[in-house]
Scaffold this active site. Structure first.
Site, PDB file in Angstrom:
ATOM      1  N   HIS A 102       0.804  -1.223   0.000  1.00 32.84           N
ATOM      2  CA  HIS A 102       0.000   0.000   0.000  1.00 32.84           C
ATOM      3  C   HIS A 102       0.833   1.267   0.000  1.00 32.84           C
ATOM      4  CE1 HIS A 102      -4.413   1.170   1.121  1.00 32.84           C
ATOM      5  NE2 HIS A 102      -3.938   1.890   0.126  1.00 32.84           N
ATOM      6  N   ASP A 125      -9.679  -0.139   3.842  1.00 27.73           N
ATOM      7  CA  ASP A 125      -8.547  -0.856   4.418  1.00 27.73           C
ATOM      8  C   ASP A 125      -8.933  -1.442   5.774  1.00 27.73           C
ATOM      9  OD1 ASP A 125      -5.875  -1.603   5.272  1.00 27.73           O
ATOM     10  OD2 ASP A 125      -5.092  -0.046   3.959  1.00 27.73           O
ATOM     11  N   HIS A 127      -6.641  -1.707   7.976  1.00 30.94           N
ATOM     12  CA  HIS A 127      -5.676  -1.038   8.845  1.00 30.94           C
ATOM     13  C   HIS A 127      -5.786   0.479   8.713  1.00 30.94           C
ATOM     14  CE1 HIS A 127      -4.104  -5.022   7.694  1.00 30.94           C
ATOM     15  NE2 HIS A 127      -3.754  -5.091   8.959  1.00 30.94           N
ATOM     16  N   ASP A 129      -3.144   2.593   8.555  1.00 31.22           N
ATOM     17  CA  ASP A 129      -2.048   3.130   7.723  1.00 31.22           C
ATOM     18  C   ASP A 129      -1.696   4.548   8.135  1.00 31.22           C
ATOM     19  OD1 ASP A 129      -2.216   0.736   6.425  1.00 31.22           O
ATOM     20  OD2 ASP A 129      -2.940   1.532   4.526  1.00 31.22           O
ATOM     21  N   HIS A 142       4.148   0.636   4.413  1.00 25.54           N
ATOM     22  CA  HIS A 142       2.744   0.428   4.017  1.00 25.54           C
ATOM     23  C   HIS A 142       1.791   0.696   5.184  1.00 25.54           C
ATOM     24  CE1 HIS A 142       2.018  -4.143   5.071  1.00 25.54           C
ATOM     25  NE2 HIS A 142       2.680  -3.526   6.023  1.00 25.54           N
ATOM     26  N   ASP A 228      -7.412  -1.516  -0.552  1.00 29.45           N
ATOM     27  CA  ASP A 228      -6.562  -2.599  -0.075  1.00 29.45           C
ATOM     28  C   ASP A 228      -7.444  -3.847   0.006  1.00 29.45           C
ATOM     29  OD1 ASP A 228      -5.086  -4.413   1.555  1.00 29.45           O
ATOM     30  OD2 ASP A 228      -4.004  -2.755   2.478  1.00 29.45           O
ATOM     31  N   ASP A 230      -7.194  -6.374   1.674  1.00 34.00           N
ATOM     32  CA  ASP A 230      -7.403  -6.926   3.013  1.00 34.00           C
ATOM     33  C   ASP A 230      -8.600  -6.280   3.703  1.00 34.00           C
ATOM     34  OD1 ASP A 230      -6.606  -4.517   4.320  1.00 34.00           O
ATOM     35  OD2 ASP A 230      -4.567  -5.226   4.666  1.00 34.00           O
ATOM     36  N   GLU A 274      -2.063  -4.814  -2.371  1.00 35.15           N
ATOM     37  CA  GLU A 274      -1.830  -5.875  -1.389  1.00 35.15           C
ATOM     38  C   GLU A 274      -2.338  -7.250  -1.815  1.00 35.15           C
ATOM     39  OE1 GLU A 274       0.018  -5.639   1.298  1.00 35.15           O
ATOM     40  OE2 GLU A 274       0.193  -3.485   1.678  1.00 35.15           O
TER      41      GLU A 274
END
Length: 313
Positions: A102, A125, A127, A129, A142, A228, A230, A274
């Site tokens: 990312h 996402d 996360h 980030d 990332h 992303d 994920d 990702e």
């Protein structure tokens, strides 16, 4: 819509190897065919050159009081991504940037904002980030990409990270479920709109996505979407760099991308990042990435092909 595909086979920003093969996996899964089937003109601009991590020292360029591994190399790659994205936008194309980890979004957002017009960002996402070199537990860029885009902390002096055209008030982070402690505090102190999976559970993906897009497009000239994989639950997208249980479903993800398509007259660029084919199951995640891209560019369940009939049973 004229789409220019740009691959960035980068895994310098992550610990786990394999996401550098993501652009090839997504192309192999039929990206061009999916886009052309909905009437988009798809041009493949090839891959941005990325150095091999085995040939570089991750800590060659350090930060006082922090760490950002492969910072020098990431900065150079993101500058190339920025230039390629900017050229595509100036040429009337919509760049579709394939990762890679990312951290490549630092370059794609910078390229989308290079015209000095205001830009809103929606970041899908698991996360945040939002770490900085001083707060990161890993040193992996990332996990700092959104923070870098906004020029926080040590990234404030970086031409590749700080984009005045991007305001926190026009940034939305959607689907978060894994945030570090200090990162959580940084997000709380920011003006970034953060929508967790709990918000999606309570309100539904369509309502949350609509609000995020409204925030990103309010008084801005363009929109960047960074997806992303994920963000989805690992049962749907097993081949990702950092999987986290409890993500969105297949249908929720498509619903969100269909909402993005409603703003495609403002959509300046899109990331798909990702995808890790080493961890995937029969290229399932790459195929899903292709489908989501098609939805973001206008595909619908009841979409009728050019000059053709609707669905028949």
């Amino acid at each position: 819509m004229d789409v220019r595909v740009l691959g960035v086979p980068m895994d310098l920003g992550a610990d786990r190897r394999g996401v550098d093969m993501g652009p090839s996996a997504i192309r192999y899964a039929g990206l061009a065919a999916q886009l052309e089937a909905i009437g988009a003109s798809c041009t493949d601009g090839g891959d941005i050159s990325v150095p091999r991590p085995e040939e570089r020292d991750p800590d060659a360029a350090g930060f006082d009081g922090g760490r950002a591994k492969f910072h020098r190399e990431t900065r150079a790659v993101c500058a190339d991504v920025r230039d390629a994205v900017s050229r595509a936008v100036d040429g009337g194309e919509t760049p579709l940037v394939l990762g890679g980890d990312h951290s490549i979004a630092i370059g794609s957002v910078a390229g989308a904002a290079a015209s000095d017009e205001s830009l809103g960002v929606v970041w899908f996402d698991a996360h945040g980030d939002f770490n900085t070199p001083a707060t990161t537990p890993s040193g992996n860029i990332h996990g700092m990409a959104l923070s870098a885009v906004l020029g926080h902390a040590a990234f404030g002096g970086e031409a590749w990270g700080l984009e005045p055209a991007v305001s926190e008030a026009n940034v939305a982070l959607v689907g978060v479920r894994d945030v570090d402690d200090q990162e959580r505090e940084l997000l709380r102190e920011s003006d970034v709109a953060v929508y967790t999976m709990s918000d999606i559970d309570a309100r539904g993906a369509p309502a949350v996505t609509a609000e995020a897009l409204e925030r990103a497009t309010e008084d801005t000239d363009g929109l960047h979407v960074s997806l992303d994989l994920d963000w989805l639950d690992p049962t749907e997208a097993p081949g990702v760099g950092t999987p986290v249980r409890g993500g969105v479903s297949y249908r929720e993800a498509h619903s969100a991308m269909e909402a993005v398509a409603d703003h495609r007259d403002r959509l300046r660029s899109l990331d798909l990042v990702e995808v890790n084919p080493v961890l995937d199951d029969h290229n399932q995640t790459a195929k899903l990435a292709c489908e989501l891209a098609a939805s973001a560019f206008g595909k619908r369940v009841l979409w009728a092909p050019r000059g053709g009939q609707g669905s028949r049973r």
